[in-house]
Scaffold this motif. Structure first.
Motif, PDB file in Angstrom:
ATOM      1  N   ASP C  87      29.772  14.634 -22.202  1.00  0.00           N
ATOM      2  CA  ASP C  87      30.325  13.814 -21.129  1.00  0.00           C
ATOM      3  C   ASP C  87      29.172  13.446 -20.187  1.00  0.00           C
ATOM      4  O   ASP C  87      28.456  14.321 -19.708  1.00  0.00           O
ATOM      5  CB  ASP C  87      31.375  14.664 -20.382  1.00  0.00           C
ATOM      6  CG  ASP C  87      31.969  13.957 -19.176  1.00  0.00           C
ATOM      7  OD1 ASP C  87      31.644  12.784 -18.941  1.00  0.00           O
ATOM      8  OD2 ASP C  87      32.756  14.614 -18.469  1.00  0.00           O
ATOM      9  N   ILE C  88      28.976  12.173 -19.919  1.00  0.00           N
ATOM     10  CA  ILE C  88      27.830  11.775 -19.093  1.00  0.00           C
ATOM     11  C   ILE C  88      28.151  11.863 -17.596  1.00  0.00           C
ATOM     12  O   ILE C  88      27.332  11.504 -16.767  1.00  0.00           O
ATOM     13  CB  ILE C  88      27.295  10.374 -19.453  1.00  0.00           C
ATOM     14  CG1 ILE C  88      28.339   9.286 -19.163  1.00  0.00           C
ATOM     15  CG2 ILE C  88      26.888  10.323 -20.935  1.00  0.00           C
ATOM     16  CD1 ILE C  88      27.777   7.871 -19.303  1.00  0.00           C
ATOM     17  N   ARG C  89      29.323  12.382 -17.268  1.00  0.00           N
ATOM     18  CA  ARG C  89      29.707  12.684 -15.887  1.00  0.00           C
ATOM     19  C   ARG C  89      29.631  11.459 -14.968  1.00  0.00           C
ATOM     20  O   ARG C  89      29.086  11.528 -13.861  1.00  0.00           O
ATOM     21  CB  ARG C  89      28.860  13.840 -15.333  1.00  0.00           C
ATOM     22  CG  ARG C  89      28.845  15.032 -16.276  1.00  0.00           C
ATOM     23  CD  ARG C  89      28.562  16.307 -15.559  1.00  0.00           C
ATOM     24  NE  ARG C  89      29.805  16.806 -14.979  1.00  0.00           N
ATOM     25  CZ  ARG C  89      29.913  17.935 -14.306  1.00  0.00           C
ATOM     26  NH1 ARG C  89      28.849  18.695 -14.139  1.00  0.00           N
ATOM     27  NH2 ARG C  89      31.068  18.328 -13.795  1.00  0.00           N
ATOM     28  N   ARG C  90      30.226  10.397 -15.439  1.00  0.00           N
ATOM     29  CA  ARG C  90      30.324   9.193 -14.622  1.00  0.00           C
ATOM     30  C   ARG C  90      31.128   9.503 -13.362  1.00  0.00           C
ATOM     31  O   ARG C  90      32.195  10.107 -13.416  1.00  0.00           O
ATOM     32  CB  ARG C  90      31.029   8.131 -15.450  1.00  0.00           C
ATOM     33  CG  ARG C  90      31.199   6.825 -14.769  1.00  0.00           C
ATOM     34  CD  ARG C  90      32.072   5.908 -15.647  1.00  0.00           C
ATOM     35  NE  ARG C  90      32.274   4.656 -14.978  1.00  0.00           N
ATOM     36  CZ  ARG C  90      31.440   3.622 -15.090  1.00  0.00           C
ATOM     37  NH1 ARG C  90      30.371   3.712 -15.849  1.00  0.00           N
ATOM     38  NH2 ARG C  90      31.674   2.507 -14.432  1.00  0.00           N
ATOM     39  N   HIS C  91      30.651   9.048 -12.232  1.00  0.00           N
ATOM     40  CA  HIS C  91      31.306   9.290 -10.945  1.00  0.00           C
ATOM     41  C   HIS C  91      31.596   7.923 -10.322  1.00  0.00           C
ATOM     42  O   HIS C  91      30.683   7.146 -10.078  1.00  0.00           O
ATOM     43  CB  HIS C  91      30.373  10.105 -10.049  1.00  0.00           C
ATOM     44  CG  HIS C  91      30.975  10.507  -8.742  1.00  0.00           C
ATOM     45  ND1 HIS C  91      31.237   9.600  -7.750  1.00  0.00           N
ATOM     46  CD2 HIS C  91      31.380  11.709  -8.262  1.00  0.00           C
ATOM     47  CE1 HIS C  91      31.760  10.234  -6.703  1.00  0.00           C
ATOM     48  NE2 HIS C  91      31.867  11.514  -6.999  1.00  0.00           N
ATOM     49  N   ASP C  92      32.876   7.670 -10.020  1.00  0.00           N
ATOM     50  CA  ASP C  92      33.287   6.302  -9.737  1.00  0.00           C
ATOM     51  C   ASP C  92      33.379   5.909  -8.279  1.00  0.00           C
ATOM     52  O   ASP C  92      33.985   4.893  -7.949  1.00  0.00           O
ATOM     53  CB  ASP C  92      34.667   6.064 -10.372  1.00  0.00           C
ATOM     54  CG  ASP C  92      34.553   5.942 -11.877  1.00  0.00           C
ATOM     55  OD1 ASP C  92      33.506   5.448 -12.339  1.00  0.00           O
ATOM     56  OD2 ASP C  92      35.497   6.330 -12.579  1.00  0.00           O
ATOM     57  N   GLY C  93      32.805   6.658  -7.391  1.00  0.00           N
ATOM     58  CA  GLY C  93      33.040   6.371  -5.963  1.00  0.00           C
ATOM     59  C   GLY C  93      32.375   5.123  -5.425  1.00  0.00           C
ATOM     60  O   GLY C  93      32.746   4.627  -4.368  1.00  0.00           O
ATOM     61  N   GLY C  94      31.376   4.605  -6.102  1.00  0.00           N
ATOM     62  CA  GLY C  94      30.649   3.459  -5.557  1.00  0.00           C
ATOM     63  C   GLY C  94      29.648   3.883  -4.498  1.00  0.00           C
ATOM     64  O   GLY C  94      29.458   5.076  -4.233  1.00  0.00           O
ATOM     65  N   ILE C  95      29.017   2.872  -3.909  1.00  0.00           N
ATOM     66  CA  ILE C  95      27.914   3.147  -2.985  1.00  0.00           C
ATOM     67  C   ILE C  95      28.112   2.397  -1.668  1.00  0.00           C
ATOM     68  O   ILE C  95      28.645   1.297  -1.653  1.00  0.00           O
ATOM     69  CB  ILE C  95      26.571   2.743  -3.660  1.00  0.00           C
ATOM     70  CG1 ILE C  95      25.385   3.341  -2.926  1.00  0.00           C
ATOM     71  CG2 ILE C  95      26.441   1.253  -3.754  1.00  0.00           C
ATOM     72  CD1 ILE C  95      24.100   3.168  -3.705  1.00  0.00           C
ATOM     73  N   LEU C  96      27.696   3.038  -0.612  1.00  0.00           N
ATOM     74  CA  LEU C  96      27.678   2.394   0.708  1.00  0.00           C
ATOM     75  C   LEU C  96      26.231   2.203   1.133  1.00  0.00           C
ATOM     76  O   LEU C  96      25.527   3.185   1.399  1.00  0.00           O
ATOM     77  CB  LEU C  96      28.387   3.277   1.739  1.00  0.00           C
ATOM     78  CG  LEU C  96      29.908   3.323   1.683  1.00  0.00           C
ATOM     79  CD1 LEU C  96      30.435   4.428   2.603  1.00  0.00           C
ATOM     80  CD2 LEU C  96      30.506   1.974   2.088  1.00  0.00           C
ATOM     81  N   HIS C 147      27.620   6.380 -10.412  1.00  0.00           N
ATOM     82  CA  HIS C 147      26.470   7.122 -10.925  1.00  0.00           C
ATOM     83  C   HIS C 147      26.866   8.032 -12.074  1.00  0.00           C
ATOM     84  O   HIS C 147      28.041   8.299 -12.298  1.00  0.00           O
ATOM     85  CB  HIS C 147      25.745   7.896  -9.816  1.00  0.00           C
ATOM     86  CG  HIS C 147      26.578   8.905  -9.104  1.00  0.00           C
ATOM     87  ND1 HIS C 147      26.721  10.193  -9.546  1.00  0.00           N
ATOM     88  CD2 HIS C 147      27.313   8.811  -7.989  1.00  0.00           C
ATOM     89  CE1 HIS C 147      27.513  10.851  -8.711  1.00  0.00           C
ATOM     90  NE2 HIS C 147      27.899  10.044  -7.752  1.00  0.00           N
ATOM     91  N   VAL C 148      25.851   8.424 -12.824  1.00  0.00           N
ATOM     92  CA  VAL C 148      26.027   9.298 -13.990  1.00  0.00           C
ATOM     93  C   VAL C 148      25.027  10.446 -13.857  1.00  0.00           C
ATOM     94  O   VAL C 148      24.164  10.429 -12.975  1.00  0.00           O
ATOM     95  CB  VAL C 148      25.766   8.527 -15.304  1.00  0.00           C
ATOM     96  CG1 VAL C 148      26.815   7.435 -15.505  1.00  0.00           C
ATOM     97  CG2 VAL C 148      24.354   7.946 -15.323  1.00  0.00           C
ATOM     98  N   GLU C 149      25.158  11.433 -14.726  1.00  0.00           N
ATOM     99  CA  GLU C 149      24.208  12.544 -14.706  1.00  0.00           C
ATOM    100  C   GLU C 149      23.147  12.264 -15.770  1.00  0.00           C
ATOM    101  O   GLU C 149      23.417  12.362 -16.971  1.00  0.00           O
ATOM    102  CB  GLU C 149      24.932  13.854 -15.016  1.00  0.00           C
ATOM    103  CG  GLU C 149      24.072  15.067 -14.764  1.00  0.00           C
ATOM    104  CD  GLU C 149      24.846  16.358 -15.013  1.00  0.00           C
ATOM    105  OE1 GLU C 149      25.100  17.082 -14.050  1.00  0.00           O
ATOM    106  OE2 GLU C 149      25.180  16.631 -16.184  1.00  0.00           O
ATOM    107  N   PRO C 150      21.944  11.935 -15.347  1.00  0.00           N
ATOM    108  CA  PRO C 150      20.948  11.435 -16.306  1.00  0.00           C
ATOM    109  C   PRO C 150      20.656  12.379 -17.473  1.00  0.00           C
ATOM    110  O   PRO C 150      20.560  11.922 -18.617  1.00  0.00           O
ATOM    111  CB  PRO C 150      19.710  11.217 -15.436  1.00  0.00           C
ATOM    112  CG  PRO C 150      20.252  10.932 -14.076  1.00  0.00           C
ATOM    113  CD  PRO C 150      21.459  11.816 -13.955  1.00  0.00           C
TER     114      PRO C 150
END
Lengths: 370, 370, 370, 370
Positions: C87-96, C147-150
């Protein structure tokens, strides 16, 4: 630190923080006192299998409770992520309980009759997991026995509880608990005393002292489990392999978690060289190629065993201010949600499933399990 | 980075930094180019035994060279501490080469004739090390085969070299080396080129490519060694135990270092589960109680083997600007001081012991060892 | 090791393993040669923001390419999990992207005009992230800049490539590359030579040497970034905060990743005390409460900068067997999928988007970015 | 676990294991009960300065006691190595207490009058430590204020005690202590009860609960100290630098240990980002180049402060079976030998220096220190 809470939870393992989460969510002023860091003892050491079937040899009350908890995880996965931002890393591959002998097969067949289990022929096993060891006589496949990452569950429960208003005190060992002068209970910590309407003992194998202080002669036995993890950069494996209380759990990170020894009576939380050697050996009987993978790390934890193998979840027989939630043995991760809900229901005077109340009450006379 | 040095050393393992230390101390403008961090590859993985006797089965040129290097460590221990502030953690217990079989005994007897060795009866062994395994037929005790902590030796040499004016470039892999247009040599790194009057190839098992670039067809073979360490909180053990290329080394810190497998041709620098299991098993044949100690960590390193098992220490046959110091196999820590001195003597045109020059020269025809 | 592949990739960072994954999936016999371990250098050091908008100040070719790569991640998240189990641990919160000054605001407004961006007033910012620092003048919110966990992306690409038949050689530094006698290319490693029809240079900031060996005078500059992570057990934060090239990235694990310094010309891959101090200080200007969180760990990595700030993705101008995919600067994680696809398309002679080919070709004359 | 010992020590920090070592060496049947691992809490967190002068602003009883303990370390260094095989890594450079202001100078001068101290002019300081910060007004140099590695001291005491016959129980938290029915004392642990003729409370800041259980109203206050270490690969520094309760300690390993914050009332044993930032900043005021060194790790520990700043070392006023050795604040490492000897002398009914007995007795009325 406030001086008075509605409920104090002693122990910040997965049971304690689940209770705190459910209480805080229900609006109760709650505090957790943890001697070290949240989830860093037995909880973190666990592989995280939600093994309702894996850990039971036959249906019954314990199994029903385990299934309810397993089901609660489905809801909690999304809820905890939304509340706390933490992903508990649920892994959906299910588990293969492997039969290597006729007696394995006979035993596994008892559970295979359930709707939630499926008996696989050797050929079906190798189709699913081609790298499993030769000589398998079949396997019980349980799709619902998935796994989670225990430390992430603990962090999510704890952060969630905090955001609902609870206090989580780490590095706060509790030394004693007693009836408070003005009603309720009073605990003593290194940094002072605190009081509450209710206290819940959720200290795993270290709970025995508090039972004693409260006049109950229940003993807890540590069964140490030693584990290691390796980096699986090449073996396709999507299901947990399980045989003879040993398991290989494929994590989302690419690690395989391998466990565990069963060392009764050993209170030391570090693995020794013999233990790790024994676990490796057993893992190779299920997945021979695992010996060629790179070692990540080794660790150990203490499973809290009770006299009859079942946890104590319930009230003090003579003092309604005191509750217990301890002794989950190999099943702490699995049973944390149902335990948290059951204790919360008790404190809020909600109805409880009578069979569970009876099975896990502190003053029970007989074992329902094993 | 300066563009021109008197000497460039390629490789910041223990051989490279010993050379740099001796050159800088002699006033030469020296630079080391290391692809990662100083001493973090094969050097750190070594147990650090100064096993002049342990690693030789009979006297001869190799043994004499090893003894000279062993002796140099006596001086260097104090010198490095004074210059760099770093203690190389010399441990003076000596080594017991154990005989479990008659053939072990016969072989060990060859070295026992030396003044520096002492043959012990089983009873004498158990008097010295009462926890050694039962069934020992005797042991060769060599007081001078002490040990040091390799990473500390590397840090001390490197810091000492710096304080004498050398440049140590870490994270600076060298890709090629060639004759410079205006004399001397020129190397190419990721961050640019550098030139020098002399270059020394000291890149361990990774030296083969540079030999090739310089027209020499010498091959290097990795022999991977996997190790682990455990915390010895209870076993009195003051001497290194050694049998069948396996060892248990008691560190001043209280750790025991246990090694090592011999996996020829494996370039991967990580240990695998099988390797660690094999090492543990072997260690228990020498010290049964070791299985009960707590695991510290696991690691691996690549010993650089040459065609005849001896290192190459000497000049390029056709280009005086190029020198080699590589291929020390199991003996890099032991031979680092003598190698550093010998290369420095060559660059400074000082006289060299002819037998050593002959034994280790690059264009030799036959093995002197094994 | 086979002696001949269809394609050899030099470098096992995220760019290299993405290329290998896409080639192997397309059925090409592929090998990756990595000097250390897959993804353990600059890739692992990255925070993993898929910052198509975050890293661009205005629309254009680079932005289009970045958006295509960002979109590819949507597909890859499920695909990599299915293929590799990781699992590449995609995180969907977006950026400010926060504005603290009028000039910040003016600059951010340029991107805010895009459909994919949304300008937020200070009040809207504090509604979303109540713990952000006081004094914000507004923010550009980009939902797609997740973002993802590289390291997980790297492991997933590498394991996926292996399962599609590729060889991944770790601890295999490449020293040189040249035209092979019988056509194609030949590389030299410590463990021997290998040949292929095509070779792709994907060695990040260490690519310059290979460009030189192949007759191209392109330089790469390291821009070191130092980072730390802390455990967020109490601050609700669901979006990445970004200001002045500094960021706070909330991971699914409960960690916050904080980065990064910009130290041009520093090749050392370790963080120093000054760097970590500087990063902490900057993070507190965005999220004051972060100073009270517990430190997890510190690290550093080298961003590979090129002369015009854009990566080189394309063929050697004079040799169709050689391709380049290096110099992604701050955007390696973001651009890995599109780079892997573009190189695969080139090798398979599939059509390429002309604007991208032109923008990233090796023999370009002018910058399209910055 | 035996059920009866001559002496039980509660706490396996440096004070507890020193007591156990001295008792076991004197032939007493001794057991230590430690909640975690030996020396892993406040002891390991300490820098290990034997700062008899550094920590005192003027001569007096406390200083005399500290000097006696400092002197005991001279003997113990060799003794512990011989008994346990563990080297406590004594570092002999001494300490420089730097004066940056006139008020610093005035204060330091008080101690400079002692024979064991030497006042240095700025020029003399820079001759000794050329990299010290500019602007120093002088320094007090104390050659005897050397340092040791605390965790090694703990391991050496514990292993030595074991080899003299003591039992050391790790992972054995004690919950309560009381008078035993048949005389002596009885403690309760998770794994059962144990009795002894004498018990010694040596639990650092966690001792308060036991004082209370034994009817004594003495409070302990944590003063958390946060530290970090860096790798000194280039700065010649042979003496500890000290100013304003902050220090830079050069270890034999090549590390510099930097400490420490003073956070009163904080029971959490983890460092936070603000704390580490503050320590770094202070260190740079003494040694500016330290900011360029590579970070090794960060940690924290709790100093146990008492009401008057002095430790309690002595008997329970009303129960000769109970002794106390706790509250050593910043001086636990320094005072461990003298404390161990003093407690042993008391238990063995040997004569005690009256001034020390008076100064450190539990029922004292006034402070002798500060």
């Amino acid at each position: 630190m406030k001086k008075r809470y509605e409920t104090i939870v002693i122990g910040g393992g997965i049971i304690g923080v689940s209770i705190a989460y459910h209480l805080a969510k229900a609006g109760k002023q709650t505090a957790v006192f943890e001697s070290g860091e949240v989830g860093k003892k037995a909880s973190r050491a666990a592989a995280g299998m939600l093994g309702a079937h894996a850990e039971c040899d036959k249906p019954g009350t314990f199994f029903e409770f385990a299934r309810a908890s397993q089901t609660a995880y489905k809801r909690l996965t999304a809820e905890l992520k939304s509340v706390s931002g933490i992903d508990i890393r649920r892994h959906d591959g299910g588990i293969l309980k492997l039969a290597f002998t006729e007696s394995d097969r006979a035993r596994l067949m008892e559970m295979a009759a359930l709707d939630s289990a499926e008996w696989l022929t050797p050929q079906e096993v190798y189709e699913k997991e081609p790298h499993a060891a030769k000589g398998i006589l079949g396997a019980n496949f349980i799709r619902d026995d998935v796994h989670v990452e225990p430390i992430s569950v603990c962090r999510a429960f704890a952060k969630g509880a905090k955001l609902f208003g609870a206090d989580i005190f780490e590095y706060a060992p509790v030394f004693s608990i007693e009836a408070a002068a003005g009603g309720g209970v009073r605990i003593q910590t290194a940094s002072g005393a605190a009081e509450a309407d209710h206290a819940v003992i959720a200290s795993g194998v270290w709970s025995g002292v508090f039972f004693q202080q409260l006049g109950l002669n229940k003993r807890f036995y540590p069964v140490k489990g030693e584990c290691l993890s390796v980096w699986n950069d090449s073996i396709p494996l999507t299901r947990t392999l399980y045989h003879d209380h040993c398991y290989i759990v494929p994590r989302h990170s690419g690690k395989l978690v391998i466990g565990a020894t069963m060392k009764a009576g050993d209170w030391n939380e570090q693995p020794d060289a013999d233990g790790i050697e024994a676990v490796m050996k057993k893992a190779k009987t299920m997945l021979p190629r695992i010996g060629g993978l790179k070692i990540d790390r080794c660790w150990a934890g203490l499973r809290p065993e009770t006299e009859d193998g079942n946890p104590y979840i319930g009230r003090h027989p003579e003092n309604d201010s005191i509750l217990f939630a301890a002794g989950h043995f190999r099943n702490g991760i699995l049973l944390a949600p149902a335990t948290g809900e059951m204790i919360t229901d008790m404190i809020l005077s909600r109805p409880i499933e009578p069979a569970w109340e009876e099975a896990f009450k502190v003053d029970r006379k007989e074992a329902v399990h094993k």
